[in-house]
Scaffold this active site. Structure first.
Site, PDB file in Angstrom:
ATOM      1  N   CYS A   1       0.871  -1.449  -0.079  1.00  0.00           N
ATOM      2  CA  CYS A   1       0.233   0.171   0.096  1.00  0.00           C
ATOM      3  C   CYS A   1       0.796   0.757  -0.247  1.00  0.00           C
ATOM      4  CB  CYS A   1      -0.936   0.100   1.143  1.00  0.00           C
ATOM      5  SG  CYS A   1      -2.149  -1.542   0.969  1.00  0.00           S
TER       6      CYS A   1
ATOM      7  N   ASN B   1      -9.928   0.635  -0.032  1.00  0.00           N
ATOM      8  CA  ASN B   1      -7.965   0.360   0.384  1.00  0.00           C
ATOM      9  C   ASN B   1      -8.369  -0.429  -1.116  1.00  0.00           C
ATOM     10  OD1 ASN B   1      -6.057   0.279   0.678  1.00  0.00           O
ATOM     11  ND2 ASN B   1      -5.619  -1.315   2.700  1.00  0.00           N
TER      12      ASN B   1
ATOM     13  N   HIS C   1      -2.795   7.428   2.427  1.00  0.00           N
ATOM     14  CA  HIS C   1      -3.163   5.973   2.021  1.00  0.00           C
ATOM     15  C   HIS C   1      -4.748   6.182   2.717  1.00  0.00           C
ATOM     16  CE1 HIS C   1      -3.793   2.035   1.248  1.00  0.00           C
ATOM     17  NE2 HIS C   1      -3.219   1.863   2.558  1.00  0.00           N
TER      18      HIS C   1
END
Ligand code: COA
Length: 322
Positions: free
Chosen positions: A113, A279, A249
């Site tokens: 990520c 996500n 993020h």
């Protein structure tokens, strides 16, 4: 030494929307639980015939167009992904072929990520050392392919997508600083424990899935992403009130809110898009950046701090003058 500047952004989400209500039919969960614990309302999921490179290509073409460039101008391609189309060649090489570019370097980086931050850092260094003039930097993922759709602790949190930026050499900054960190001691807290080398028989039987210690990851994500904001501000001798936007993020609205609270940063300066796509790992930061550029929140001249956190652990940031 030139700086690198963001001259175009692009994003792409697959058409298929999966709502929380749909997930209620797949696992023992509720829209209320997912919304309260993560802020996510829906995510996008690729069709069987769609792959990471397909999403990357669509986002890349938008970024190239926004920068007023053509694929022929691109002299570096860096793709951040943990879900490459194939083991090799890299998704960057597949993307290069799609775009009809031949010759300049194209390669993937893998920092889950935080991958987009690692890719931006690498491309920035290519440009600053005059090894490239026009870099295409992409974060693209099909995380739906590595989710255990019977595990409610993970499958409700992730989605598919891609985001991209064009970085060009410029006398004016640009990217003011980049900051990267990794700590492999935490490798087991967020991982896919199956690979082409380790546990490969499981992979052959179709069993490569994300596993996560949610609570631990939550705590580390908040700490690391708060601390790196301070590190980035200090490196630029800036204070929090000098940044126009924080683009963190997009994993979970509770993580983002906790970072804002810890730093004392107003919600009005934080870009949050996680409710629409969950996500999307390496795609999350460029997707959020693209949305805020296109809807006019982020303007030329703004100071934008982007940051990511992922498995490894890995985390990183960049201070950008748009
Ligand atoms: N629906 C309903 N209940 C669920 C659920 C779901 N989708 N997932 C877990 N639960 C249950 C658990 O089984 C547990 O039940 P129990 O108490 O009977 O055992 C209960 O909810 C609480 O679980 P817990 O894990 O303590 O919840 P939490 O408040 O920590 O929230 C996360 C879980 C995953 C949302 C949270 O830990 C988190 O956001 N972690 C970070 C995840 C992340 O963003 N990772 C990527 C970073 S790059």
């Amino acid at each position: 030494m030139p700086f690198s500047r963001v001259t175009g952004t692009g994003g792409y989400l697959p058409e298929r929307v999966m709502t929380n209500a749909e997930l209620e039919k797949i696992v023992d969960t509720t829209d209320a639980w997912i919304t309260a614990r993560s802020g996510i309302k829906e995510r996008r999921i690729v069709e069987d015939h769609e792959f990471t490179c397909d999403l990357a290509e669509k986002a890349s073409r938008k970024a190239i167009q926004a920068a007023g460039k053509t694929p022929a101008d691109v002299d570096l391609i860096v793709v951040a992904t943990s879900t490459p189309d194939v083991v090799f060649p890299s998704t960057a090489c597949l993307l290069q072929e799609r775009l009809g570019v031949t010759g300049p370097p194209a390669f993937d980086v893998q920092a889950v990520c935080a991958g987009f931050l690692f890719a931006v850092d690498v491309a920035d260094k290519f440009i600053r050392t005059q090894s490239a003039n026009c870099a295409l930097v992409v974060g693209a993922e099909t995380f739906s392919r590595i989710l255990d759709w019977s595990d409610r602790r993970t499958c409700v949190l992730f989605g598919d997508g891609a985001g991209a930026v064009i970085l060009e050499a410029s006398a004016e900054p640009g990217i003011l600083s980049t900051h990267l960190h990794s700590d492999g001691r935490f490798k087991d807290l967020l991982c896919v424990p199956t690979g082409v080398s380790r546990n490969y028989r499981k992979l052959q039987n179709g069993g490569a899935y994300v596993t996560m210690e949610g609570g631990e990851v939550f705590r580390w994500a908040v700490t690391a992403m708060s601390d790196i904001v301070k590190e980035t501000l200090d490196a630029n001798r800036m204070t929090l009130d000098q940044i126009d936007w924080l683009v963190p993020h997009q994993a979970n609205s509770r993580i983002i809110n906790a970072i804002g609270k810890r730093l004392g940063l107003s919600d009005r300066k934080v870009v949050m898009t996680v409710e629409k796509h969950g996500n999307t790992s390496a795609a999350s930061v460029p997707l959020a950046l693209d949305e805020a550029v296109r809807d006019g929140r982020i303007q030329n001249g703004n100071f934008v701090l982007i940051e990511g956190f992922g498995g490894g652990f890995t985390w990183g940031s960049a201070m950008i003058r748009m």
